[in-house]
Design an enzyme around this catalytic site. Structure first.
Site, PDB file in Angstrom:
ATOM      1  N   TRP A   1       0.820  -1.221   0.000  1.00 54.48           N
ATOM      2  CA  TRP A   1       0.000   0.000   0.000  1.00 54.48           C
ATOM      3  C   TRP A   1       0.843   1.255   0.000  1.00 54.48           C
ATOM      4  O   TRP A   1       0.477   2.250  -0.635  1.00 54.48           O
ATOM      5  CB  TRP A   1      -1.027  -0.026   1.139  1.00 54.48           C
ATOM      6  CG  TRP A   1      -2.104  -1.035   0.844  1.00 54.48           C
ATOM      7  CD1 TRP A   1      -2.306  -2.231   1.468  1.00 54.48           C
ATOM      8  CD2 TRP A   1      -3.091  -0.960  -0.205  1.00 54.48           C
ATOM      9  NE1 TRP A   1      -3.356  -2.888   0.872  1.00 54.48           N
ATOM     10  CE2 TRP A   1      -3.853  -2.132  -0.142  1.00 54.48           C
ATOM     11  CE3 TRP A   1      -3.381  -0.015  -1.182  1.00 54.48           C
ATOM     12  CZ2 TRP A   1      -4.912  -2.390  -1.037  1.00 54.48           C
ATOM     13  CZ3 TRP A   1      -4.430  -0.263  -2.072  1.00 54.48           C
ATOM     14  CH2 TRP A   1      -5.174  -1.442  -1.991  1.00 54.48           C
TER      15      TRP A   1
ATOM     16  N   LYS B   1     -12.924  -1.226   7.001  1.00 53.44           N
ATOM     17  CA  LYS B   1     -12.288  -2.253   7.821  1.00 53.44           C
ATOM     18  C   LYS B   1     -12.662  -2.062   9.291  1.00 53.44           C
ATOM     19  O   LYS B   1     -13.245  -2.938   9.906  1.00 53.44           O
ATOM     20  CB  LYS B   1     -10.774  -2.202   7.632  1.00 53.44           C
ATOM     21  CG  LYS B   1     -10.392  -2.440   6.171  1.00 53.44           C
ATOM     22  CD  LYS B   1      -8.955  -2.100   5.901  1.00 53.44           C
ATOM     23  CE  LYS B   1      -8.667  -1.889   4.439  1.00 53.44           C
ATOM     24  NZ  LYS B   1      -8.906  -3.068   3.606  1.00 53.44           N
TER      25      LYS B   1
ATOM     26  N   ASP C   1      -1.568   6.855   6.137  1.00 56.00           N
ATOM     27  CA  ASP C   1      -2.672   6.003   5.677  1.00 56.00           C
ATOM     28  C   ASP C   1      -2.960   5.026   6.812  1.00 56.00           C
ATOM     29  O   ASP C   1      -2.152   4.136   7.088  1.00 56.00           O
ATOM     30  CB  ASP C   1      -2.241   5.269   4.399  1.00 56.00           C
ATOM     31  CG  ASP C   1      -3.286   4.262   3.926  1.00 56.00           C
ATOM     32  OD1 ASP C   1      -4.359   4.151   4.561  1.00 56.00           O
ATOM     33  OD2 ASP C   1      -3.013   3.580   2.920  1.00 56.00           O
TER      34      ASP C   1
HETATM   35  N1  PMP Z   1      -4.469   1.580   2.098  1.00 57.16           N
HETATM   36  C1  PMP Z   1      -4.557   0.447   2.803  1.00 57.16           C
HETATM   37  C2  PMP Z   1      -3.599   0.234   3.934  1.00 57.16           C
HETATM   38  C3  PMP Z   1      -5.521  -0.503   2.465  1.00 57.16           C
HETATM   39  O1  PMP Z   1      -5.602  -1.649   3.166  1.00 57.16           O
HETATM   40  C4  PMP Z   1      -6.424  -0.260   1.399  1.00 57.16           C
HETATM   41  C5  PMP Z   1      -7.516  -1.215   1.040  1.00 57.16           C
HETATM   42  N2  PMP Z   1      -7.300  -2.532   1.260  1.00 57.16           N
HETATM   43  C6  PMP Z   1      -6.272   0.925   0.696  1.00 57.16           C
HETATM   44  C7  PMP Z   1      -5.309   1.828   1.073  1.00 57.16           C
HETATM   45  C8  PMP Z   1      -7.168   1.236  -0.468  1.00 57.16           C
HETATM   46  O2  PMP Z   1      -8.375   1.584   0.033  1.00 57.16           O
HETATM   47  P1  PMP Z   1      -9.659   1.871  -0.891  1.00 57.16           P
HETATM   48  O3  PMP Z   1     -10.070   0.577  -1.473  1.00 57.16           O
HETATM   49  O4  PMP Z   1     -10.616   2.445   0.107  1.00 57.16           O
HETATM   50  O5  PMP Z   1      -9.249   2.859  -1.925  1.00 57.16           O
END
Ligand code: PMP
Length: 362
Positions: free
Chosen positions: A103, A197, A173
């Site tokens: 991520w 989550k 994030d």
């Molecule tokens: N950052 C992290 C740490 C994530 O776990 C996720 C989704 N699994 C995201 C960003 C992306 O999130 P979204 O699908 O809400 O764009």
């Protein structure tokens, strides 16, 4: 309700049964309004109360100081990967990213499209089995911001502490660990998280931003992409995802009635300890992916010594009511996501299943 799955999904993920039942009760008619919350104007007093209450609950539970705004945006955390540099990365500056895994890489990839970036630290050399050591994070004095990914959902690693970045804003994030443990929000310039989550269903993204940083949004950006637009309109510039925000409101009340974030942190520690202990006591049958000092209290990643056994584990676990235990394709193996709403009983059942599986196949 005996047929609830043991839900270990990575996101969208388990919600508390009580929250679902309360939403069910209010689904058709919200508080005597003669309609569902979904059918209401987002300008109505009844909706605004839910919206504002969710913000004040977040302030209370997460300890958000008065000089920060609480925004409800759309586009997921992925949109924040772009919006953050669009708003905070001035052309003459660079943004520093700590690369801890999948991520963090996605975040920096978007920032590179917008402006100059530097890698402040990286744990790539260790296969992203740990977060970068905070003492290794280089913080250039003139950086626009430093970005960290507090919990890597795919690798199952989590910072145990955050760097002190002085005058340089720290952006994080926190999609996969928001409200799972106490955090000193005043150390951050920006915190963002998709809700799906730890906070509620998908469709809404929380952004907590220090007032002065939001005020610096360039005027050249399209309105929807400027933080300041959403600040000035209390996240009601356009139609918000009202039902998702309503669910976040219910989820926050659930967190409060369970003792708040400090209490949840203890429970999360105990829940994941059940699974990590099972891994560590398996004599090598199970191996953890994350190095012990970086182990996540949200996503437990592990492997079994051969892939055939991993497939059998997933198949048999599904037959016994466990959902979502297959690891992400980038890392392979197995992953149990144990967000705030996953009950201790699910973790006890998983630990027992793991022990039984080893007994049969070890
Ligand atoms: N950052 C992290 C740490 C994530 O776990 C996720 C989704 N699994 C995201 C960003 C992306 O999130 P979204 O699908 O809400 O764009």
């Amino acid at each position: 309700m005996s047929n609830r799955a043991y839900n270990f999904n990575a996101g969208p993920a388990a919600l508390p049964l009580e929250v679902l039942q309360q939403a069910q009760e209010q689904f058709v008619e919200f508080n005597g309004a003669g309609m569902s919350i979904m059918e209401m104007s987002h300008r109505s007093a009844a909706y605004e109360q839910v919206h504002n209450e969710a913000q004040s609950l977040l302030r209370e539970l997460f300890g958000i100081p008065d000089n920060y705004h609480v925004l409800f945006l759309q586009g997921g955390a992925s949109m924040q990967f772009a919006m953050l540099p669009m708003n905070l990365l001035a052309p003459s500056r660079a943004a520093a990213y700590a690369i801890s895994g999948n991520w963090a890489n996605k975040a920096v990839k978007e920032a590179r499209l917008i402006g100059e970036t530097i890698v402040a630290a990286s744990s790539e050399g260790d296969g992203y089995r740990r977060t970068p050591a905070i003492t290794d994070i280089v913080i250039p004095d003139d950086a626009a911001y430093v970005h960290v990914t507090s919990n890597e959902t795919i690798e199952g690693t989590q910072y145990q502490a955050f760097p002190d970045t002085g005058n340089v804003p720290l952006a994080a994030d926190m999609s996969s660990d928001i409200l799972s443990r106490p955090v000193d929000v005043s150390k951050f310039g920006v915190i963002y998280a998709g809700a799906q989550k730890n906070l509620g269903p998908s469709g809404v993204t929380l952004v907590v931003i220090r007032n002065d940083l939001a005020a610096a949004s360039p005027k050249s950006l399209p309105s929807m992409l400027r933080y300041e637009t959403h600040v000035k309109n209390n996240s009601l510039y356009n139609t918000p995802p009202s039902f998702a925000i309503y669910m976040v409101n219910l989820m926050l009340k659930w967190i409060r009635s369970n003792g708040g974030v400090g209490e949840l942190a203890k429970v999360n520690q105990a829940k994941t300890a059940l699974i990590y202990d099972t891994i560590d006591n398996s004599g090598g049958f199970y191996t953890g992916f994350a190095l012990p000092e970086s182990r996540s209290r949200m996503n437990v990643t592990f492997r079994i010594r051969n892939e055939e056994l991993e497939k059998l584990f997933i198949k048999e676990s599904e037959q016994q009511g466990f959902i979502g235990l297959k690891g992400h394709r980038d890392v392979g193996g197995l992953r149990a996501s144990v967000y705030n709403a996953v009950p201790m009983a699910s973790c006890q059942a998983l630990a027992q299943f793991m022990i039984d599986f080893q007994r049969r196949n070890g």
